[in-house]
Design a protein around this motif. Structure first.
Motif, mmCIF file in Angstrom:
data_model
loop_
_atom_site.group_PDB
_atom_site.id
_atom_site.type_symbol
_atom_site.label_atom_id
_atom_site.label_comp_id
_atom_site.label_asym_id
_atom_site.label_seq_id
_atom_site.Cartn_x
_atom_site.Cartn_y
_atom_site.Cartn_z
ATOM 1 N N TYR A 87 50.934 -9.688 -5.622
ATOM 2 C CA TYR A 87 50.608 -10.721 -4.650
ATOM 3 C C TYR A 87 49.134 -11.101 -4.586
ATOM 4 O O TYR A 87 48.554 -11.240 -3.521
ATOM 5 N N GLY B 72 50.572 -13.653 -8.643
ATOM 6 C CA GLY B 72 51.977 -13.675 -9.015
ATOM 7 C C GLY B 72 52.509 -15.042 -9.387
ATOM 8 O O GLY B 72 53.416 -15.155 -10.209
ATOM 9 N N LYS B 73 51.984 -16.083 -8.799
ATOM 10 C CA LYS B 73 52.446 -17.429 -9.130
ATOM 11 C C LYS B 73 51.854 -17.885 -10.455
ATOM 12 O O LYS B 73 50.734 -17.506 -10.821
ATOM 13 N N ASN B 74 52.601 -18.722 -11.173
ATOM 14 C CA ASN B 74 52.124 -19.208 -12.466
ATOM 15 C C ASN B 74 50.750 -19.867 -12.365
ATOM 16 O O ASN B 74 49.870 -19.614 -13.193
ATOM 17 N N ASP C 240 56.788 -16.799 -16.635
ATOM 18 C CA ASP C 240 57.213 -16.985 -15.243
ATOM 19 C C ASP C 240 56.977 -15.650 -14.545
ATOM 20 O O ASP C 240 56.817 -14.621 -15.219
ATOM 21 N N PRO C 241 56.989 -15.606 -13.225
ATOM 22 C CA PRO C 241 56.779 -14.324 -12.549
ATOM 23 C C PRO C 241 57.935 -13.358 -12.789
ATOM 24 O O PRO C 241 59.057 -13.751 -13.103
ATOM 25 N N THR D 61 60.804 -10.799 -11.467
ATOM 26 C CA THR D 61 61.810 -11.051 -10.444
ATOM 27 C C THR D 61 62.308 -9.722 -9.872
ATOM 28 O O THR D 61 61.817 -8.653 -10.246
ATOM 29 N N SER E 50 61.190 -11.591 -15.998
ATOM 30 C CA SER E 50 61.424 -12.987 -15.638
ATOM 31 C C SER E 50 62.854 -13.380 -15.979
ATOM 32 O O SER E 50 63.540 -12.706 -16.763
ATOM 33 N N PHE F 50 63.535 -14.591 -6.800
ATOM 34 C CA PHE F 50 62.201 -15.041 -7.213
ATOM 35 C C PHE F 50 61.187 -14.667 -6.125
ATOM 36 O O PHE F 50 60.797 -15.503 -5.304
ATOM 37 N N GLN G 170 58.054 -13.620 -6.679
ATOM 38 C CA GLN G 170 56.723 -14.089 -7.097
ATOM 39 C C GLN G 170 55.609 -13.086 -6.839
ATOM 40 O O GLN G 170 54.546 -13.438 -6.341
ATOM 41 N N ASP H 44 55.575 -23.991 -11.147
ATOM 42 C CA ASP H 44 55.931 -22.724 -10.532
ATOM 43 C C ASP H 44 57.409 -22.710 -10.185
ATOM 44 O O ASP H 44 58.050 -23.760 -10.038
#
Length: 385
Positions: A145, A148-150, A184-185, A187, A252, A270, A272, A384
């Protein structure tokens, strides 16, 4: 002759042509012919292979680039092996010929990283987690966190702060990062029969046997979530999930699809938290031995391929999700209130991460500079989840 028999005949012909070209011209020529869709024609396949042979013969430098994944996986998992080959050859005006070795032909994971560092091969694609054993500073991205997001990940790895503070340490280990790319993040994917409904908050992971790789950061992450972190080698993970040795895992959606988990999963969340990201690295000594114009060409090709990767992310995600949905896998995106629970339980702000920030970044202040870079929009955009 039935359509099924026709398909079998075409596949048999393609396989024969692949083996023939591979034996005569090498694996790269056969893979390129396959990607071009000409293996069903012996004449067209031979012409494609001859063109590859001529490119190699006219090049001044040969660069072997290896990957663990099969070429056909790129539709759902954009690792860009054929693209980096084509772009390096074009951007160096043919001075570099790139031999590719997909599908783990030369190894996978840390094996490839070791071969790049030793100069056995010139370049490879591998996960950042595998890279961290040799260049520990990059492991910061596995703290949950903060990236984590693209878009946060892209902001970070293209920032001056990352290049000055992290890439500089990577260079000291004998690697030149060509580019870090998006998948991608990670999961939260749970097996069939574990629970009714998807995982929504960390409370839903209490006592769950969560498969992790050999990563102390991910171990602490899922411990903070209340799960029971369970180290399992990647090659044994599918059978561990089927047998109930592990209940959940975190790749992902694209990785879960291409590695064959679609029939054993119930749902994918998801949340993230951490990027499931990759890197192309190059042997630094080899790179620095090249003429300046060739070095610049490789760097330009890397930037072009990075842009192609970012553009392909949403299409790859859509394909993977469509195929997983057809297999009965459900998807869940937590609400903002639920995401706050994830962040509160295990986010980067927790004191449990302070020692790691100091160890890998050098200080809390240095980590905060990287955090600011991740939150500053770069010139690159990526979709994202």
């Amino acid at each position: 002759m039935t359509d099924k028999n026709q398909d079998h005949t075409v596949q048999s012909e393609e396989r024969r042509n692949f083996l023939q070209i591979s034996g005569k011209f090498g694996l790269t020529a056969a893979v390129v012919a396959g990607a071009a869709g000409v293996l069903s024609s012996r004449e067209a396949a031979a012409q494609s292979a001859q063109e590859e042979k001529e490119r190699e013969a006219s090049a001044k430098h040969v660069m072997t680039v290896a990957a663990a994944y099969r070429i056909e996986m790129q539709r759902a998992y954009p690792f860009m092996l054929l693209d980096i080959k084509e772009n390096i050859q074009n951007a160096t005006a043919g001075k570099v010929y790139v031999k590719i070795s997909p599908a783990g032909q030369l190894g996978a994971g840390t094996q490839l990283v070791e071969k790049v560092q030793s100069g056995t091969i010139q370049g490879a694609q591998h996960s950042i987690s595998n890279f961290s054993a040799f260049a520990p500073a990059v492991d910061l991205i596995n703290i949950p966190y903060w990236v984590g997001k693209n878009q946060e990940f892209v902001n970070l790895v293209t920032s001056k702060t990352w290049k000055d503070d992290v890439d500089a340490k990577v260079l000291e280990k004998g690697f030149k990062p060509l580019f870090y790319f998006c998948i991608d993040p990670r999961t939260v994917a749970i097996r069939k029969g574990l629970r009714n409904g998807p995982v929504r908050t960390p409370e839903d992971l209490k006592g769950v046997k969560f498969r992790i790789p050999a990563s102390n950061i991910l171990k602490e992450f899922y411990r903070l979530c209340g799960a029971n972190p369970t180290p399992v080698a990647w090659g044994e993970t599918a059978s561990a999930i089927k047998q109930g040795v592990a209940d959940a895992l975190d790749p992902s959606a694209g990785a879960l699809y291409v590695f064959g988990f679609k029939d054993i999963l119930a749902s994918i969340t998801f949340n993230q938290a951490v990027p499931d990201s990759q890197v192309y690295s190059c042997n630094l000594k080899w790179f620095e031995s090249l003429p300046k114009d060739v070095q610049e060409g490789i760097e330009n090709a890397s930037d072009i391929t990075f842009g192609q990767n970012l553009a392909q992310v949403p299409a790859s995600r859509a394909h993977a999700m469509a195929e997983l949905t057809r297999a009965g896998v459900g998807f869940y995106a937590p609400t903002e209130e639920e995401l706050q629970k994830w962040k509160a339980a295990c986010g980067h702000q927790r004191p449990e991460w302070d020692a790691l920030k100091k160890e890998l970044a050098g200080s809390i202040a240095a980590f905060d500079k990287l955090l600011a870079a991740a939150q500053t929009q770069s010139k690159y955009y990526v979709s994202d989840v």
